[in-house]
Design a protein around this motif. Structure first.
Motif, PDB file in Angstrom:
ATOM      1  N   THR A  22      20.244 -11.859  21.812  1.00  0.00           N
ATOM      2  CA  THR A  22      20.327 -10.424  22.039  1.00  0.00           C
ATOM      3  C   THR A  22      19.011  -9.913  22.600  1.00  0.00           C
ATOM      4  O   THR A  22      18.955  -9.264  23.625  1.00  0.00           O
ATOM      5  N   GLU A  23      17.950 -10.247  21.880  1.00  0.00           N
ATOM      6  CA  GLU A  23      16.651  -9.762  22.278  1.00  0.00           C
ATOM      7  C   GLU A  23      16.288 -10.313  23.646  1.00  0.00           C
ATOM      8  O   GLU A  23      15.704  -9.633  24.458  1.00  0.00           O
ATOM      9  N   SER A  24      16.694 -11.560  23.883  1.00  0.00           N
ATOM     10  CA  SER A  24      16.230 -12.132  25.135  1.00  0.00           C
ATOM     11  C   SER A  24      16.902 -11.479  26.347  1.00  0.00           C
ATOM     12  O   SER A  24      16.254 -11.267  27.355  1.00  0.00           O
ATOM     13  N   HIS A  50      17.601  -2.814  19.152  1.00  0.00           N
ATOM     14  CA  HIS A  50      16.347  -3.278  19.760  1.00  0.00           C
ATOM     15  C   HIS A  50      15.847  -2.296  20.823  1.00  0.00           C
ATOM     16  O   HIS A  50      14.659  -2.096  20.980  1.00  0.00           O
ATOM     17  N   MET A  51      16.801  -1.700  21.536  1.00  0.00           N
ATOM     18  CA  MET A  51      16.397  -0.703  22.542  1.00  0.00           C
ATOM     19  C   MET A  51      15.639   0.462  21.891  1.00  0.00           C
ATOM     20  O   MET A  51      14.687   0.985  22.457  1.00  0.00           O
ATOM     21  N   LYS A  83      13.548   0.565  19.712  1.00  0.00           N
ATOM     22  CA  LYS A  83      12.153   0.296  19.332  1.00  0.00           C
ATOM     23  C   LYS A  83      11.343  -0.283  20.490  1.00  0.00           C
ATOM     24  O   LYS A  83      10.210  -0.725  20.296  1.00  0.00           O
ATOM     25  N   LEU A  84      11.916  -0.324  21.684  1.00  0.00           N
ATOM     26  CA  LEU A  84      11.276  -1.038  22.789  1.00  0.00           C
ATOM     27  C   LEU A  84      10.278  -0.145  23.554  1.00  0.00           C
ATOM     28  O   LEU A  84      10.310  -0.049  24.780  1.00  0.00           O
ATOM     29  N   ASN A  85       9.366   0.470  22.797  1.00  0.00           N
ATOM     30  CA  ASN A  85       8.387   1.391  23.398  1.00  0.00           C
ATOM     31  C   ASN A  85       7.562   0.749  24.507  1.00  0.00           C
ATOM     32  O   ASN A  85       7.090   1.427  25.414  1.00  0.00           O
ATOM     33  N   GLN A  86       7.389  -0.569  24.424  1.00  0.00           N
ATOM     34  CA  GLN A  86       6.549  -1.242  25.423  1.00  0.00           C
ATOM     35  C   GLN A  86       7.158  -1.173  26.834  1.00  0.00           C
ATOM     36  O   GLN A  86       6.433  -1.117  27.823  1.00  0.00           O
ATOM     37  N   TYR A  87       8.471  -1.180  26.910  1.00  0.00           N
ATOM     38  CA  TYR A  87       9.105  -1.231  28.226  1.00  0.00           C
ATOM     39  C   TYR A  87       9.910   0.015  28.600  1.00  0.00           C
ATOM     40  O   TYR A  87      10.163   0.257  29.772  1.00  0.00           O
ATOM     41  N   LEU A  88      10.342   0.769  27.586  1.00  0.00           N
ATOM     42  CA  LEU A  88      11.172   1.939  27.877  1.00  0.00           C
ATOM     43  C   LEU A  88      10.367   3.216  27.687  1.00  0.00           C
ATOM     44  O   LEU A  88       9.722   3.398  26.664  1.00  0.00           O
ATOM     45  N   VAL A 105      20.826   7.629  17.704  1.00  0.00           N
ATOM     46  CA  VAL A 105      19.681   7.359  18.585  1.00  0.00           C
ATOM     47  C   VAL A 105      18.460   8.179  18.128  1.00  0.00           C
ATOM     48  O   VAL A 105      17.358   7.643  17.975  1.00  0.00           O
ATOM     49  N   VAL A 106      18.679   9.475  17.868  1.00  0.00           N
ATOM     50  CA  VAL A 106      17.567  10.343  17.462  1.00  0.00           C
ATOM     51  C   VAL A 106      16.932   9.832  16.168  1.00  0.00           C
ATOM     52  O   VAL A 106      15.709   9.790  16.036  1.00  0.00           O
ATOM     53  N   GLN A 107      17.787   9.424  15.219  1.00  0.00           N
ATOM     54  CA  GLN A 107      17.264   9.057  13.900  1.00  0.00           C
ATOM     55  C   GLN A 107      16.684   7.656  13.812  1.00  0.00           C
ATOM     56  O   GLN A 107      16.063   7.304  12.820  1.00  0.00           O
ATOM     57  N   ASN A 108      16.883   6.850  14.850  1.00  0.00           N
ATOM     58  CA  ASN A 108      16.402   5.477  14.767  1.00  0.00           C
ATOM     59  C   ASN A 108      15.418   5.085  15.857  1.00  0.00           C
ATOM     60  O   ASN A 108      14.865   3.984  15.805  1.00  0.00           O
ATOM     61  N   SER A 109      15.198   5.944  16.832  1.00  0.00           N
ATOM     62  CA  SER A 109      14.368   5.548  17.967  1.00  0.00           C
ATOM     63  C   SER A 109      12.908   5.902  17.768  1.00  0.00           C
ATOM     64  O   SER A 109      12.591   7.003  17.334  1.00  0.00           O
ATOM     65  N   THR A 110      12.057   4.968  18.110  1.00  0.00           N
ATOM     66  CA  THR A 110      10.647   5.301  18.235  1.00  0.00           C
ATOM     67  C   THR A 110      10.318   5.573  19.701  1.00  0.00           C
ATOM     68  O   THR A 110       9.333   6.220  20.007  1.00  0.00           O
ATOM     69  N   VAL A 111      11.163   5.060  20.622  1.00  0.00           N
ATOM     70  CA  VAL A 111      11.057   5.463  22.024  1.00  0.00           C
ATOM     71  C   VAL A 111      11.416   6.956  22.081  1.00  0.00           C
ATOM     72  O   VAL A 111      12.376   7.366  21.435  1.00  0.00           O
TER      73      VAL A 111
END
Lengths: 424, 424
Positions: A10-12, A198-199, A201-206, A221-227
């Motif tokens: 998934t992550e890959s 995974h999306m 939390k993908l602050n590095q790319y998104l 999405v609002v409650q789980n995203s750090t992006v």
């Protein structure tokens, strides 16, 4: 397959595609408006050229949906036909005609020390799009991102996966003929919850996540995203009919806002009526609504007028019916209306119908919402009706963008400072 | 006390104060600029009048800090004196002279159907501020929020709690003489982690969270908040000295950016030097840096020039030293410099020193950062140096605000639509 292995895979897929999108974004950011518009025109042509292929793949999703007991209204959102594809192709050509926000100089000034500063619009970078069944969002999101110089990572629904894969394959074939990198549009084929998580939390790319769909999806999405998220939220919109409201206008606007397209976020869910106006005209308003098959949840004063009014419960004031139902209440004046709306509203669109300019001013000043109307239907809260020519969604958050979002909502800014050796 | 009870009490102080702040925000949003400026002047006077009280309370924090082994530099940030209080009082008066962004009409247009639309600035509502030891942030945040019509919920450090309580008590006594509700400035006396964690999720009452402090604090807030965050991040800033850079200017700017105040986010952490320039002038640059006691972590080509250069490890390219250390590397040209900066930078402030305008344009276009400089020090990235007259912080995120944030960063917008019965 073990869960761990699955997670790694998934992550890959996500990581690989997000990295490619980020690399492509650097190239995309440098392209001219002409180069981007050319790509949009090529996608438009390719969609029409390959419509048989897209419709065939789409029919697989539709068939599977029917087999799995998908509701008629969801099947309708999922299903494509020649006319819908034609609309999508036309929208791409329309998009080429809109101004490119990228590179726009928003401000320019000079400092006493001789530094010249300018603030220019730049793309956000990589946009993550999380959406539900409608495959037209695939074209819509890709093209709006492309126009604004952003790469996009699309995560659609498993129920539309054949359609989405076909559409993205067609977009890629068009981009191969253009200067836009094919890698700037990425579709996640893994539509699992894990991939979506995974999306988040993908602050590095998104650089931003945009959820499009029902309230539940958006809240997840609002409650789980750090992006950072561009929230396009629910609309519990009100029409307040003031003491001095023109009778015909008030009834027309209430009917329009409630019944013209009840399933959308800018339709009306509650009608508040000034007591004095209600004494004279409420019966007329009720029968107009009932003629249109609107089910009314009313407070006591409303119930007295019609035996078919359902007693309103507290929950009704906060309900987004999205159908032919409305909550109704009489109020003592603009103060109480504002208080009620600011308590139960979702900060989307709110209207006052009135001939009293002091009350209108107070309503404009005190209502906390993205769009506040006087003597007009809330149904106008929409990027096209606002004249933006395109719409990413309607933001109900207060940061970055509020209300209908046009192309500039997909941009950030950058300060450019020119000096001649200045030090501090 | 059981953990559950403790948690309920934690929540109750926060919830109670957040609700009060939200109620106060509705009143605050309606005040005129004159009324808000009057309150700022009253706070300024009250701070001076009650300086003995504030300094006494502050000395309790300082004493406790020393007893707990607080470092000298932290004690210095914590400690107030007459001169610092005078600066705080003066800043409040300065703030009254700045334009009030609230109510500003940003755009106004008419639609073919006769609707007139305008986009106006409005307060955000309630700002949550999470910060570390410096008590001046208490005054700073309260006054900037007040000027922009926002309530504020302050969550400072336990190490500054006496100072913060005294300052907020003084602010409240000033506000009692004004038209600004006392409840618009709230200080959490509970400085536990639990109270902060509850703030992260308090979307119902807080419109934005602003963390001010070290990288760890900021990351904790970003990674745990569902309330939107204004991220004021770390600065791994670069100076790139191009082939054609003026020698004296390049050395002066590199020295200034590195040594003028190394502990701040806009100071330089890495110097990239074009090979050709390095062949002729690197020795001079190295000795200038070493004269200022700067410890150099260099790649092989840098190491060859001086025995005291420490071999750079990969981690050095991503390190924010915040002290008299710098990472140095030679590059083959602007392409490699851009590639390196976009890989290791934190999108804060980046500078090119060059006489080649094509390279400068490429640097401006391709560097992904809030502020990009030509022939000037990165130390200018600051709301005051930019001429904003005030600064909430320096945003390293791309949504809402990027770079130094002035008063408008504490506002949102609202669309006001006037009609004459329009329906859709």
């Amino acid at each position: 397959m073990t869960e761990l292995l699955q997670e790694q895979q998934t992550e890959s897929e996500l990581l690989q595609k997000a990295k490619q999108a980020k690399q492509a974004a650097a190239t995309l950011a440098k392209l001219t408006t002409k180069q981007k518009n050319n790509a949009l025109r090529l996608i438009s042509a390719q969609l029409l050229e390959e419509q048989a292929y897209i419709l065939e793949e789409n029919s697989k999703d539709v068939e599977q949906g029917r087999q799995n007991g998908m509701s008629d209204s969801l099947v309708d959102r999922l299903q494509l036909d020649q006319s819908r594809l034609k609309d999508m192709a036309d929208a791409l050509v329309q998009l080429t005609k809109l101004a490119d926000p990228v590179g726009e100089v928003l401000e320019k000034w000079e400092r006493p020390n001789g530094l010249t500063m300018s603030k220019i619009r730049v793309p956000l970078g990589v946009v993550g799009m999380i959406y539900e069944a409608r495959p037209n969002v695939t074209v819509d999101a890709s093209s709006l991102c492309l126009k604004t110089g952003n790469s996009v990572v699309l995560r659609g629904s498993s129920t539309a996966i054949h359609s989405n894969k076909a559409i993205v394959a067609v977009i890629h074939r068009a981009l191969q003929k253009s200067e836009v990198p094919v890698e700037s549009v990425q579709l996640l084929e893994d539509t699992s919850r894990e991939a979506a998580s995974h999306m988040f939390k993908l602050n590095q790319y998104l650089d931003v996540l945009i959820p499009r769909g029902g309230a539940k999806l958006i809240q997840t999405v609002v409650q789980n995203s750090t992006v950072p998220v561009l929230e396009t939220g629910a609309g519990n919109c009100h029409i307040y009919i003031d003491e001095t409201a023109d009778v015909k206008m008030a009834i027309e606007i209430a009917l329009n806002a409630k019944t013209q397209r009840p399933s959308v976020c800018n339709s009306c869910e509650s009608i508040l009526v000034h007591k004095t106006w209600a004494d004279k005209h409420l019966a007329e308003l009720l029968s107009a609504l009932q003629d249109k098959q609107v089910e009314i949840h009313g407070d006591e004063s409303i119930q007295q007028l019609s035996p078919t009014v359902i007693p309103a419960e507290n929950a009704d004031w906060g309900t987004e019916y999205l159908g032919l139902e409305v909550a109704m209440k009489t109020v003592t004046g603009v103060e109480e209306a504002i208080q009620h709306i600011n308590t139960y509203g979702t900060k989307h669109s709110e209207a006052i119908i009135s001939s009293n300019s002091a009350n209108v001013d107070q309503f404009f000043m005190e209502i906390d919402a993205a769009a506040v109307y006087h003597n007009a239907s809330t149904r106008f809260t929409d990027g096209f009706e606002f004249g933006f020519g395109a719409e990413i969604g309607i933001s109900t958050q207060k940061l970055h963008a509020r209300g209908p979002m046009g192309l500039p909502a997909l941009t950030s800014t950058k300060y450019i400072i020119r000096g001649s050796g200045q030090i501090k």
